[in-house]
Design a protein around this motif. Structure first.
Motif, short mmCIF file in Angstrom:
data_model
loop_
_atom_site.label_atom_id
_atom_site.label_comp_id
_atom_site.label_asym_id
_atom_site.label_seq_id
_atom_site.Cartn_x
_atom_site.Cartn_y
_atom_site.Cartn_z
N UNK A 181 0.42 36.55 33.45
CA UNK A 181 -0.93 37.10 33.20
C UNK A 181 -1.21 38.25 34.16
N UNK A 182 -0.83 38.07 35.44
CA UNK A 182 -1.06 39.11 36.44
C UNK A 182 -0.33 40.40 36.05
N UNK A 188 -3.00 46.53 32.05
CA UNK A 188 -4.14 46.67 31.18
C UNK A 188 -3.99 46.05 29.81
N UNK A 189 -3.07 45.09 29.67
CA UNK A 189 -2.87 44.46 28.35
C UNK A 189 -3.89 43.35 28.10
N UNK A 190 -4.25 42.58 29.17
CA UNK A 190 -5.18 41.46 29.00
C UNK A 190 -6.42 41.71 29.84
N UNK A 195 -7.08 36.38 33.64
CA UNK A 195 -6.56 36.21 35.01
C UNK A 195 -7.38 35.18 35.77
N UNK A 196 -8.70 35.29 35.65
CA UNK A 196 -9.57 34.34 36.37
C UNK A 196 -9.37 32.92 35.86
N UNK A 197 -9.30 32.76 34.55
CA UNK A 197 -9.11 31.42 33.98
C UNK A 197 -7.78 30.82 34.43
N UNK A 198 -6.75 31.63 34.48
CA UNK A 198 -5.43 31.14 34.92
C UNK A 198 -5.46 30.72 36.39
N UNK A 199 -6.19 31.51 37.21
CA UNK A 199 -6.29 31.16 38.63
C UNK A 199 -7.06 29.85 38.82
N UNK A 200 -8.12 29.67 38.04
CA UNK A 200 -8.92 28.43 38.14
C UNK A 200 -8.08 27.22 37.73
N UNK A 201 -7.36 27.35 36.64
CA UNK A 201 -6.53 26.24 36.17
C UNK A 201 -5.45 25.89 37.19
N UNK A 202 -4.87 26.91 37.83
CA UNK A 202 -3.87 26.66 38.86
C UNK A 202 -4.49 25.93 40.05
#
Length: 514
Positions: A181-182, A188-190, A195-202
């Motif tokens: 995701x990063x 600039x694709x996503x 990114x924030x959601x992925x960091x929270x889930x991690x």
């Protein structure tokens, strides 16, 4: 239960117990462990086994005392005395006027033999016998219960290892996904929300991993405690949770439990105990006959071995009227017997229900193993597809997160099913009363057991600073007295203040009148 004494085994176990007294040697390294070793070490060190053995020793001694009470009792009595009259008087021959002060020494040897006790001694013997037999079963029951507890603790440790692996895998998967995701966000694709959601889930997965590691540490400490090892000893189980088919039927399990459950047999012995108590209570209506033989020596000089005389006879005593006390005791003993019989019937029903519940739990966990195993495979494929779709821009980050949560849940469900199956199987064997002590296993001779208990007690005594109990109690008492004195002073001060206030008020009132 009769056991043969094996000198070599006793020596070996004695050496093992001595070795176990210094378990700190294991604290600095990882110790490989399997279930059989964990159970064996627990048998050799756990206090529950020792307490059951000492309880059996106590019951055996009480039973011996009850049986020996039927034998003769020999009593030796010596009496030394000096006495006379307060005022002078003529002696029996009217030849001397004095106070008659003299010394008396006497010695008596008597033997008493109970001939008929009306059931009192018989009842006490039957009570002690029932209690002794219950303690014999209790010793075996201690092994069964300890094996169940240690086995559950071992399975809990294996389950904690599996849970930690699942959490660690989840963290690794989310870290890899976050990198993807990063990288896509950087070009600039996503959107940033991905990114924030992925960091929270991690972060959430890392929190779950921390909790899983704590659960593992606690499970490891619990198993160490059962084995008599320092709680910080690192264990390395050599086994994993497995599915081993159990093909017994419920009917066979219930039938086995009704004939082998030791606590149910102990319940039956409570009926025997109550019968003995009833017989002892009825002895109050019956005569008590003793055979008595004695020999006596008495004289005025030490040691009092002259004027020998003997006697032999029977002593019979019977309670003619006691205001209904015996009748009330008999009624109470009958009620106690009825209660014991009802308890035995209830305990039998409890065994049936206990076995049935454990059996149903086993089969339920068995079904879940099959379904959750398939769910894991499906969840793994779903997660792989979600990742591929997201990497190709046709899937969403939410799809990946949901698939990862579903995969973690499926893996945990499978591990839980495996844990429940193994612990349910262990509970079923315990509910059936399956014996746990290995054939011929013993913790050694009594002197070895006593030495081990004393050494462990002394070590615990030093570790807990029990010597400071007296000082601590005195400090608490001193503090309590100080608080009471303070409260008393405060009360006195309040009373003095109230008196001064009342006096001032009275003076003011008198001045107003004047």
């Amino acid at each position: 239960m009769i056991r043969k004494k094996h000198g070599k085994r006793a020596a070996l176990l004695g050496s093992l117990l001595t070795f176990l007294l210094v378990p700190a040697a294991f604290a600095a390294e990882t110790m490989p462990i399997d279930l059989a070793t964990a159970i064996s070490r627990s048998y050799a060190t756990h206090a529950d086994i020792r307490k059951a053995e000492y309880q059996l020793d106590e019951a055996r001694a009480n039973y011996n005392a009850a049986r020996e009470s039927f034998g003769p009792t020999v009593t030796l009595t010596h009496s030394t005395g000096r006495g006379g009259y307060w005022d002078e008087r003529w002696n029996t021959a009217h030849t001397l006027y004095s106070k008659g002060i003299d010394n008396t020494y006497s010695n008596t040897v008597s033997m008493t033999v109970p001939i008929y006790t009306g059931g009192q001694l018989e009842g006490a013997r039957d009570e002690a016998k029932a209690n002794y037999r219950s303690s014999v079963l209790g010793e075996e029951l201690a092994y069964i219960n300890l094996k169940k507890n240690v086995t559950d603790a071992y399975y809990t440790l294996l389950s904690a290892i599996d849970s930690e692996k699942v959490c660690r895998q989840s963290v690794a998967d989310l870290q890899d996904h976050l990198k993807n995701v990063q990288a896509q966000y950087d070009v600039g694709v996503v959107a940033k929300v991905d990114l924030l959601r992925s960091q929270v889930e991690l972060t959430n997965a890392q929190q779950q991993l921390i909790q899983a590691q704590n659960t593992y540490d606690n499970a490891e400490a619990a198993l160490n405690n059962y084995m008599g090892l320092p709680h910080g000893t690192k264990l390395q189980p050599t086994e994993v949770l497995q599915y081993n088919l159990y093909d017994g039927t419920m009917e066979d399990c219930i039938a086995y439990g009704l004939t082998h459950r030791l606590d149910l047999q102990q319940s039956k012995l409570q009926v025997d105990y109550a019968k003995g108590a009833l017989n002892a209570a009825k002895s109050g209506w019956r005569p008590y006959v003793n055979g008595v033989a004695s020999n006596n020596w008495t004289q005025g000089n030490w040691p009092g071995d002259d004027n020998e005389n003997w006697a032999i006879g029977l002593n019979l005593s019977m309670n003619v009227f006691d205001s209904g006390v015996t009748g009330s005791k008999v009624d109470a003993a009958k009620a106690s017997l009825m209660q014991a019989e009802e308890s035995y019937r209830q305990d039998a029903d409890t065994v049936r229900l206990d076995v049935r519940n454990c059996y149903n739990n086993l089969r339920e966990a068995e079904k879940r193993i099959n379904t959750t195993k398939l769910a894991v495979a499906e969840a793994e494929e779903d997660y792989r597809i979600a990742q591929v779709r997201y990497a190709n821009g046709v899937g969403t980050n939410t799809d990946v997160m949901d698939a990862e949560v579903a995969l973690t849940t499926a893996r945990n469900n499978y591990n839980t099913a495996m844990y429940d199956y193994n612990t349910s199987h262990n509970a079923l064997l315990t509910s059936m009363g399956v014996e746990a002590r290995p054939a011929g296993y013993d913790t050694g001779e009594k002197h070895v057991r006593l030495r081990y208990t004393k050494q462990k007690y002394n070590t615990t005594f030093e570790d807990t600073q029990a010597k400071a109990i007296n000082d601590r109690v005195k400090a608490y008492e001193k503090a309590r007295d100080a608080r009471r004195k303070t409260d008393s002073d405060v009360t006195a001060a309040k009373a003095a203040k109230a008196a001064d206030k009342a006096e001032a008020k009275a003076e003011q009132k008198a001045a107003d009148k004047a």
